[in-house]
Every structure is written in structure tokens, then in C-alpha cells.
Design a protein around this motif. Structure first.
Motif, PDB file in Angstrom:
ATOM      1  N   ARG A   1       0.833  -1.214   0.000  1.00 18.99           N
ATOM      2  CA  ARG A   1       0.000   0.000   0.000  1.00 18.99           C
ATOM      3  C   ARG A   1       0.861   1.255   0.000  1.00 18.99           C
ATOM      4  O   ARG A   1       0.575   2.235  -0.685  1.00 18.99           O
ATOM      5  CB  ARG A   1      -0.917  -0.031   1.225  1.00 18.99           C
ATOM      6  CG  ARG A   1      -1.767   1.203   1.423  1.00 18.99           C
ATOM      7  CD  ARG A   1      -2.581   1.059   2.700  1.00 18.99           C
ATOM      8  NE  ARG A   1      -3.255   2.294   3.050  1.00 18.99           N
ATOM      9  CZ  ARG A   1      -3.885   2.492   4.196  1.00 18.99           C
ATOM     10  NH1 ARG A   1      -3.935   1.510   5.078  1.00 18.99           N
ATOM     11  NH2 ARG A   1      -4.462   3.641   4.459  1.00 18.99           N
ATOM     12  N   VAL A   2       1.933   1.222   0.785  1.00 21.25           N
ATOM     13  CA  VAL A   2       2.823   2.381   0.871  1.00 21.25           C
ATOM     14  C   VAL A   2       3.587   2.556  -0.437  1.00 21.25           C
ATOM     15  O   VAL A   2       3.718   3.671  -0.959  1.00 21.25           O
ATOM     16  CB  VAL A   2       3.785   2.224   2.065  1.00 21.25           C
ATOM     17  CG1 VAL A   2       4.818   3.345   2.081  1.00 21.25           C
ATOM     18  CG2 VAL A   2       3.005   2.201   3.369  1.00 21.25           C
TER      19      VAL A   2
ATOM     20  N   GLU B   1      11.229   7.030   5.297  1.00 14.90           N
ATOM     21  CA  GLU B   1      10.250   6.173   5.967  1.00 14.90           C
ATOM     22  C   GLU B   1      10.689   5.927   7.404  1.00 14.90           C
ATOM     23  O   GLU B   1      11.872   5.687   7.673  1.00 14.90           O
ATOM     24  CB  GLU B   1      10.124   4.841   5.219  1.00 14.90           C
ATOM     25  CG  GLU B   1       9.026   3.937   5.733  1.00 14.90           C
ATOM     26  CD  GLU B   1       8.905   2.669   4.901  1.00 14.90           C
ATOM     27  OE1 GLU B   1       8.861   1.574   5.486  1.00 14.90           O
ATOM     28  OE2 GLU B   1       8.865   2.777   3.643  1.00 14.90           O
ATOM     29  N   SER B   2       9.734   5.989   8.331  1.00 15.27           N
ATOM     30  CA  SER B   2      10.034   5.762   9.745  1.00 15.27           C
ATOM     31  C   SER B   2       8.757   5.366  10.465  1.00 15.27           C
ATOM     32  O   SER B   2       7.695   5.220   9.838  1.00 15.27           O
ATOM     33  CB  SER B   2      10.627   7.026  10.375  1.00 15.27           C
ATOM     34  OG  SER B   2       9.678   8.086  10.329  1.00 15.27           O
ATOM     35  N   GLU B   3       8.840   5.189  11.770  1.00 10.25           N
ATOM     36  CA  GLU B   3       7.634   4.918  12.541  1.00 10.25           C
ATOM     37  C   GLU B   3       6.683   6.112  12.447  1.00 10.25           C
ATOM     38  O   GLU B   3       7.102   7.268  12.477  1.00 10.25           O
ATOM     39  CB  GLU B   3       7.959   4.698  14.015  1.00 10.25           C
ATOM     40  CG  GLU B   3       8.993   3.627  14.296  1.00 10.25           C
ATOM     41  CD  GLU B   3      10.372   4.197  14.491  1.00 10.25           C
ATOM     42  OE1 GLU B   3      11.066   3.738  15.416  1.00 10.25           O
ATOM     43  OE2 GLU B   3      10.764   5.085  13.705  1.00 10.25           O
ATOM     44  N   LYS B   4       5.403   5.809  12.376  1.00  9.43           N
ATOM     45  CA  LYS B   4       4.395   6.871  12.355  1.00  9.43           C
ATOM     46  C   LYS B   4       4.531   7.769  13.578  1.00  9.43           C
ATOM     47  O   LYS B   4       4.380   8.989  13.498  1.00  9.43           O
ATOM     48  CB  LYS B   4       3.007   6.238  12.315  1.00  9.43           C
ATOM     49  CG  LYS B   4       1.850   7.216  12.386  1.00  9.43           C
ATOM     50  CD  LYS B   4       0.532   6.462  12.409  1.00  9.43           C
ATOM     51  CE  LYS B   4      -0.652   7.400  12.590  1.00  9.43           C
ATOM     52  NZ  LYS B   4      -1.931   6.638  12.634  1.00  9.43           N
TER      53      LYS B   4
ATOM     54  N   ALA C   1       0.405   4.881   7.141  1.00 13.57           N
ATOM     55  CA  ALA C   1      -0.413   3.686   6.939  1.00 13.57           C
ATOM     56  C   ALA C   1      -0.035   2.709   8.034  1.00 13.57           C
ATOM     57  O   ALA C   1       1.115   2.278   8.110  1.00 13.57           O
ATOM     58  CB  ALA C   1      -0.157   3.081   5.558  1.00 13.57           C
ATOM     59  N   GLY C   2      -0.983   2.374   8.904  1.00 16.34           N
ATOM     60  CA  GLY C   2      -0.657   1.519  10.030  1.00 16.34           C
ATOM     61  C   GLY C   2       0.370   2.195  10.920  1.00 16.34           C
ATOM     62  O   GLY C   2       0.186   3.336  11.349  1.00 16.34           O
TER      63      GLY C   2
END
Length: 227
Positions: free
Chosen positions: A61-62, A189-192, A211-212
């Protein structure tokens, strides 16, 4: 006359346990693999070694959203896939027409697996796999034989292992080393939970989504003032 002795009652033998139904073997399809979602290799699966600490392929999805952002910018570009892992981001770029990708991965099993998958897909002529940690790579101009790694790049993918706040360390290395062309793009990209990354003043954060548990972002590297 002796009274009759009552018969001794023997204890009942325990019933043998019922045989338990055997569990069905779980299908292996999709385990330790990612699917390329667009371009010439669309639908092809790429395998990667199991049980590698920190290896966390970017979810479908990402990647789909990322490549919607990049759809008019990817063809003919030269890309750098740091923390390559499964190679999902760089392979997607090759599938969609990138001119070349350098994959950087320090885990020997992942790096060698990526070499095998590139050969299977026919992507070897457009790719280079560097078995090295990202920090060392960003401080190095070329390999031990003096061959340059080919920066600066048009697009850089950077998705380090979660839980280390690594973007704060690697963004300055990427910037100060001149690894991205002026006008080039950097995927982060990393933790939300970490929120949007802090980027240099001459970078522009174009996109931010989640996402998530994943937070993902796209930045443009503009020319420094005075350049």
C-alpha cells in the motif's frame, strides 16, 4: 461357613486419547517475498532471506502511494536504495523505467539474495549491489578498487530499521555528502509515531502520509542559497 467375598472391582483402563487431526501445512506463497506492483515486472515476486533482524519490506500500500507520487519522475533516473533489504523500492524503480539503481545493504545474506533476484529478473545490467552499511557508504566516494558509486542521484530511498531514530543521523550525511542532485527527490520512511522528519533548510517536504505504524514522506532537495 465363610461369607462370600465380593468380587474386586478393577479400575477402568483409561481410554486412549483420540488422535488429534493433523494441522494442514501452511502455504509458503508470499512468505519472505514481496510483489512488484507496477511496470515491466508487475506481479513478479521477489524473495528475500528469512529471519533477518530489522528487515521490514515497505508494504504494498505504501509503495503504491509512493510510486503514484513518483510516476512522472521515475523514468530514466538514477536511484540510490539505502537500507535496501529485500530491494523492494529499488526493484520497483527498475521495473518502472529507472536507468539504474545502486542498492546498499550491510547484511550479507540480504545483499547476496538481492544479486540472485536481480539476475532472475534480468535487472543486473542496470543495478549494482554494495554490501556495506549505509553510514560507511555515505562517507565513501567509491569502492576498494576506486570505482565511484555514481552519485549524485536523482532519487534516494531511505527506510532504515525502526526504533533507532536513524533518519536524524542519515539525513545530514546524505545532504553533506552531496548524494542528491539539486531538484532531486528523497523518500523517507520511519515509525508513524516519530512524526515528519526534520530536514535541512534547503529541502522541501512535499508529501507526508501514514499507513498503520508506518510514516512516509517525500522531500525535494533544492539548491542551497548561493549555489
Amino acid at each position: 461357613m465363610m461369607p462370600p467375598v465380593p468380587p474386586t472391582k478393577l479400575p477402568k483402563s483409561p481410554r486412549p486419547p483420540k488422535p488429534q487431526p493433523q494441522s494442514k501445512p501452511q502455504p509458503q506463497d508470499g512468505r519472505n517475498s514481496v510483489r512488484i506492483i507496477g511496470g515491466g515486472w508487475r506481479g513478479r515476486r521477489v524473495n528475500f532471506p528469512p529471519d533477518l533482524p530489522g528487515l521490514r519490506p515497505t508494504p504494498d500500500r505504501v509503495r503504491e502511494t509512493l510510486y503514484n507520487w513518483l510516476q512522472h519522475s521515475i523514468a530514466g533516473t538514477r536511484c540510490l536504495d539505502l537500507f535496501a533489504g529485500s530491494g523492494a523500492l529499488g526493484l520497483e524503480a527498475l521495473s518502472r523505467g529507472a536507468a539504474g539503481v545502486v542498492f546498499v545493504e550491510q547484511a550479507q545474506a540480504a545483499a547476496r539474495g538481492l544479486v540472485v533476484e536481480l539476475a532472475r529478473l534480468g535487472g543486473t545490467p542496470k543495478a549494482r549491489v554494495v554490501e556495506m552499511g549505509a553510514s560507511r557508504f555515505l562517507r565513501t566516494a567509491g569502492d576498494a578498487n576506486g570505482r565511484p558509486y555514481g552519485g549524485p542521484f536523482d532519487i534516494v530511498f531511505m527506510d532504515p530499521p525502526f526504533g533507532q531514530e536513524a533518519l536524524a543521523d542519515y539525513i545530514p550525511l546524505l545532504d553533506l555528502g552531496g548524494w542528491v542532485k539539486s531538484g532531486g527527490l528523497v523518500y523517507l520512511e520511519s515509525e508513524k509515531s516519530a512524526g515528519p522528519p526534520v530536514v535541512p533548510a534547503h529541502w522541501e517536504l512535499l508529501k507526508s502520509k501514514s499507513a498503520g505504524e508506518v510514516g512516509y514522506h517525500l522531500a525535494r532537495v533544492n539548491a542551497r542559497a548561493g549555489d
